[in-house]
Design an enzyme around this catalytic site. Structure first.
Site, PDB file in Angstrom:
ATOM      1  N   ASP A 286       0.299  -1.148   0.038  1.00 52.02           N
ATOM      2  CA  ASP A 286      -0.461   0.007   0.071  1.00 52.02           C
ATOM      3  C   ASP A 286       0.833   1.499  -0.273  1.00 52.02           C
ATOM      4  O   ASP A 286       1.725   1.109   0.191  1.00 52.02           O
ATOM      5  CB  ASP A 286      -0.741  -0.379   1.443  1.00 52.02           C
ATOM      6  CG  ASP A 286      -2.198   1.176   1.344  1.00 52.02           C
ATOM      7  OD1 ASP A 286      -2.399   1.530   0.059  1.00 52.02           O
ATOM      8  OD2 ASP A 286      -2.820   1.607   2.264  1.00 52.02           O
TER       9      ASP A 286
ATOM     10  N   ASN B  89       0.923   3.267  -3.244  1.00 48.99           N
ATOM     11  CA  ASN B  89       1.352   3.882  -4.161  1.00 48.99           C
ATOM     12  C   ASN B  89       1.405   5.162  -4.533  1.00 48.99           C
ATOM     13  O   ASN B  89       1.165   6.055  -4.707  1.00 48.99           O
ATOM     14  CB  ASN B  89       0.655   3.259  -5.404  1.00 48.99           C
ATOM     15  CG  ASN B  89       1.807   1.552  -5.195  1.00 48.99           C
ATOM     16  OD1 ASN B  89       2.346   1.450  -4.807  1.00 48.99           O
ATOM     17  ND2 ASN B  89       1.395   0.880  -5.301  1.00 48.99           N
TER      18      ASN B  89
ATOM     19  N   TRP C  72       2.378   7.885  -1.999  1.00 47.38           N
ATOM     20  CA  TRP C  72       3.843   8.337  -2.514  1.00 47.38           C
ATOM     21  C   TRP C  72       3.861   9.042  -4.253  1.00 47.38           C
ATOM     22  O   TRP C  72       4.568  10.472  -3.934  1.00 47.38           O
ATOM     23  CB  TRP C  72       4.333   7.607  -3.407  1.00 47.38           C
ATOM     24  CG  TRP C  72       6.149   7.033  -3.726  1.00 47.38           C
ATOM     25  CD1 TRP C  72       7.012   6.375  -2.728  1.00 47.38           C
ATOM     26  CD2 TRP C  72       6.363   6.872  -4.707  1.00 47.38           C
ATOM     27  NE1 TRP C  72       7.937   7.038  -2.892  1.00 47.38           N
ATOM     28  CE2 TRP C  72       8.087   6.832  -4.232  1.00 47.38           C
ATOM     29  CE3 TRP C  72       6.242   6.740  -6.028  1.00 47.38           C
ATOM     30  CZ2 TRP C  72       8.802   6.966  -5.860  1.00 47.38           C
ATOM     31  CZ3 TRP C  72       6.700   7.288  -6.892  1.00 47.38           C
ATOM     32  CH2 TRP C  72       8.391   7.095  -6.571  1.00 47.38           C
TER      33      TRP C  72
ATOM     34  N   HIS D  98       2.054   3.297  -9.018  1.00 46.45           N
ATOM     35  CA  HIS D  98       1.537   1.902  -9.273  1.00 46.45           C
ATOM     36  C   HIS D  98       3.308   1.426 -10.108  1.00 46.45           C
ATOM     37  O   HIS D  98       3.880   0.773  -9.912  1.00 46.45           O
ATOM     38  CB  HIS D  98       0.142   1.737  -9.943  1.00 46.45           C
ATOM     39  CG  HIS D  98      -0.438   2.250  -9.402  1.00 46.45           C
ATOM     40  ND1 HIS D  98      -0.860   1.912  -7.909  1.00 46.45           N
ATOM     41  CD2 HIS D  98      -1.907   3.172  -9.026  1.00 46.45           C
ATOM     42  CE1 HIS D  98      -2.177   2.317  -7.218  1.00 46.45           C
ATOM     43  NE2 HIS D  98      -2.200   2.643  -7.810  1.00 46.45           N
TER      44      HIS D  98
ATOM     45  N   GLU E 194     -12.393  -4.567  -3.509  1.00 46.86           N
ATOM     46  CA  GLU E 194     -13.347  -3.409  -2.984  1.00 46.86           C
ATOM     47  C   GLU E 194     -12.399  -1.878  -4.505  1.00 46.86           C
ATOM     48  O   GLU E 194     -13.014  -0.799  -4.359  1.00 46.86           O
ATOM     49  CB  GLU E 194     -12.965  -3.010  -2.155  1.00 46.86           C
ATOM     50  CG  GLU E 194     -13.740  -3.578  -1.314  1.00 46.86           C
ATOM     51  CD  GLU E 194     -12.967  -5.221  -0.668  1.00 46.86           C
ATOM     52  OE1 GLU E 194     -12.427  -5.593  -0.966  1.00 46.86           O
ATOM     53  OE2 GLU E 194     -14.346  -6.176  -0.326  1.00 46.86           O
TER      54      GLU E 194
ATOM     55  N   ARG F 283     -12.554   2.418  -7.730  1.00 47.73           N
ATOM     56  CA  ARG F 283     -11.206   3.639  -8.052  1.00 47.73           C
ATOM     57  C   ARG F 283     -11.412   3.739  -9.303  1.00 47.73           C
ATOM     58  O   ARG F 283     -12.455   3.509 -10.564  1.00 47.73           O
ATOM     59  CB  ARG F 283      -9.681   2.459  -7.990  1.00 47.73           C
ATOM     60  CG  ARG F 283     -10.114   2.399  -6.569  1.00 47.73           C
ATOM     61  CD  ARG F 283      -8.076   2.033  -6.051  1.00 47.73           C
ATOM     62  NE  ARG F 283      -7.991   2.038  -4.784  1.00 47.73           N
ATOM     63  CZ  ARG F 283      -6.646   2.232  -4.267  1.00 47.73           C
ATOM     64  NH1 ARG F 283      -5.518   2.528  -5.186  1.00 47.73           N
ATOM     65  NH2 ARG F 283      -6.340   1.966  -3.033  1.00 47.73           N
TER      66      ARG F 283
ATOM     67  N   LEU G 162      10.021 -21.158  -4.467  1.00 46.33           N
ATOM     68  CA  LEU G 162       9.042 -19.945  -3.807  1.00 46.33           C
ATOM     69  C   LEU G 162       7.268 -20.237  -4.085  1.00 46.33           C
ATOM     70  O   LEU G 162       7.624 -20.140  -5.428  1.00 46.33           O
ATOM     71  CB  LEU G 162       9.161 -18.685  -3.462  1.00 46.33           C
ATOM     72  CG  LEU G 162       8.577 -17.759  -2.913  1.00 46.33           C
ATOM     73  CD1 LEU G 162       8.392 -17.646  -1.254  1.00 46.33           C
ATOM     74  CD2 LEU G 162       9.038 -16.612  -3.855  1.00 46.33           C
TER      75      LEU G 162
ATOM     76  N   ARG H  61      -4.333  -1.363   8.853  1.00 50.00           N
ATOM     77  CA  ARG H  61      -5.618  -2.285   8.592  1.00 50.00           C
ATOM     78  C   ARG H  61      -5.575  -3.720   7.707  1.00 50.00           C
ATOM     79  O   ARG H  61      -4.257  -3.353   7.276  1.00 50.00           O
ATOM     80  CB  ARG H  61      -7.151  -1.614   8.477  1.00 50.00           C
ATOM     81  CG  ARG H  61      -6.710  -0.568   7.052  1.00 50.00           C
ATOM     82  CD  ARG H  61      -7.690  -0.023   6.594  1.00 50.00           C
ATOM     83  NE  ARG H  61      -7.747   1.119   6.017  1.00 50.00           N
ATOM     84  CZ  ARG H  61      -7.556   2.524   6.040  1.00 50.00           C
ATOM     85  NH1 ARG H  61      -7.422   2.885   6.700  1.00 50.00           N
ATOM     86  NH2 ARG H  61      -7.100   3.133   4.984  1.00 50.00           N
TER      87      ARG H  61
ATOM     88  N   SER I  54      -7.847  -4.432   5.110  1.00 49.64           N
ATOM     89  CA  SER I  54      -8.824  -4.748   4.424  1.00 49.64           C
ATOM     90  C   SER I  54      -8.925  -5.687   2.949  1.00 49.64           C
ATOM     91  O   SER I  54      -8.689  -5.388   2.219  1.00 49.64           O
ATOM     92  CB  SER I  54      -7.517  -3.339   3.372  1.00 49.64           C
ATOM     93  OG  SER I  54      -6.934  -1.913   3.778  1.00 49.64           O
TER      94      SER I  54
ATOM     95  N   GLU J  96       1.390 -12.969  12.917  1.00 54.18           N
ATOM     96  CA  GLU J  96       1.907 -11.832  13.557  1.00 54.18           C
ATOM     97  C   GLU J  96       2.260 -10.128  12.120  1.00 54.18           C
ATOM     98  O   GLU J  96       1.750 -10.780  11.378  1.00 54.18           O
ATOM     99  CB  GLU J  96       3.799 -11.702  13.774  1.00 54.18           C
ATOM    100  CG  GLU J  96       3.693 -12.461  14.956  1.00 54.18           C
ATOM    101  CD  GLU J  96       2.872 -12.944  16.245  1.00 54.18           C
ATOM    102  OE1 GLU J  96       3.283 -11.186  16.337  1.00 54.18           O
ATOM    103  OE2 GLU J  96       2.882 -13.453  16.953  1.00 54.18           O
TER     104      GLU J  96
END
Ligand code: IPE
Ligand code: IPE
Ligand code: MG
Length: 253
Positions: free
Chosen positions: A12, A14, A17, A29, A59, A63, A123, A181, A183, A194
């Site tokens: 979060d 972007n 910034w 982005h 959500e 935008r 990974l 939060r 979201s 954690e």
């Protein structure tokens, strides 16, 4: 390495910034997407088992259209640009979320990459795209009910019908950008995660900060509802005491 095997990141900050630099949000982005590759490489080097990245929430459709379409384009660009690196690093790629509403070309790229990497043992890289935690749970319950109309749902049944059941619980959730939060991100899988919130906005997030966070959080004691290890050592009952307690319980005292 530490007990931290599955890290989930809310990438979060972007837009802010970019705005702080008097640029349009989409510029943030674009810069943010460049950071993704570095963080994936670091997760790979740290030998994490799973890295789940929140790239577009259910959500985020609210935008402006231009921003939504930029985010879609950046996903496509990432898939094309990183394909070789993902393959050569033995990374297993998955997208979690409702991908049916994405452009056909992007769906095909996702399916191709998922297919090519399905046997990879490195990974697990998961992109949460058009993802919402609540809709994932509802979807899982509905799928379960369809297949088992008369059975009572258990936790493991619900797990089984999540988008990516194999990834399991989140050990550490990092959110950049200063908000505290979740979201609607992985709300089921984060029951005992954690949490770490940093003010750094995603385009400024570095492998160094990522490693430092993992190091710091590794020192936390995770109790999962139990008492602390220290207490257990200090206060652990001797065999004789424990026998006494068993006896008392059996005697109904
Ligand atoms: C996160 O950055 C990226 C997405 C949600 C896709 P934001 O776009 O939310 O940036 P801020 O929070 O407005 O700064
Ligand atoms: C969460 O960030 C979604 C992603 C990072 C993809 P948002 O910026 O959408 O979350 P809110 O609106 O601040 O809660
Ligand atoms: Mg945001």
């Amino acid at each position: 390495m530490s007990q931290i095997k599955h890290v989930a990141i809310i990438m979060d900050g972007n837009g802010r910034w970019a705005n702080n630099r008097f640029h349009p949000r989409i510029w943030g982005h674009v810069r943010g997407s460049a950071v993704v590759s570095d963080i994936v490489s670091t997760a790979d080097e740290l030998k994490l088992k799973t890295l789940t990245l929140y790239a577009f929430s259910t959500e985020n459709w609210s935008r402006p259209l231009e921003e939504v379409s930029t985010l879609f384009k950046l996903l496509k660009k990432f898939l094309i640009k990183e394909k070789d690196r993902i393959l050569s690093n033995n990374i297993k790629f998955r997208v979690m979320g409702d991908i049916d509403s994405l452009p056909t070309e992007t769906i095909n790229l996702i399916k191709e990459m998922e297919g090519l990497t399905s046997g990879a043992s490195g990974l697990n890289l998961i992109f949460a795209f058009n993802y919402g935690g609540r809709s994932e749970i509802i979807r899982s319950v509905n799928l379960f009910q369809k297949m088992n109309p008369n059975k009572v749902l258990t936790e493991s049944d619900l797990n089984q019908f999540l988008y990516c059941p194999e990834i399991g619980d989140v050990d550490l959730m990092i959110r950049t950008g200063g908000e505290q939060r979740i979201s609607n991100f992985l709300i089921w899988q984060m029951a005992y995660a954690e949490m770490y919130f940093t003010d750094t906005k995603w385009p400024d997030f570095t492998p160094k900060e990522f490693c430092e966070i993992i190091q710091k959080v590794s020192r936390r004691e995770r109790r999962f509802g139990n008492v602390s290890d220290q207490n257990q050592l200090g206060e652990s009952m001797s065999k004789a005491e424990s026998n006494k307690l068993t006896f008392a319980l059996e005697a109904g005292l």
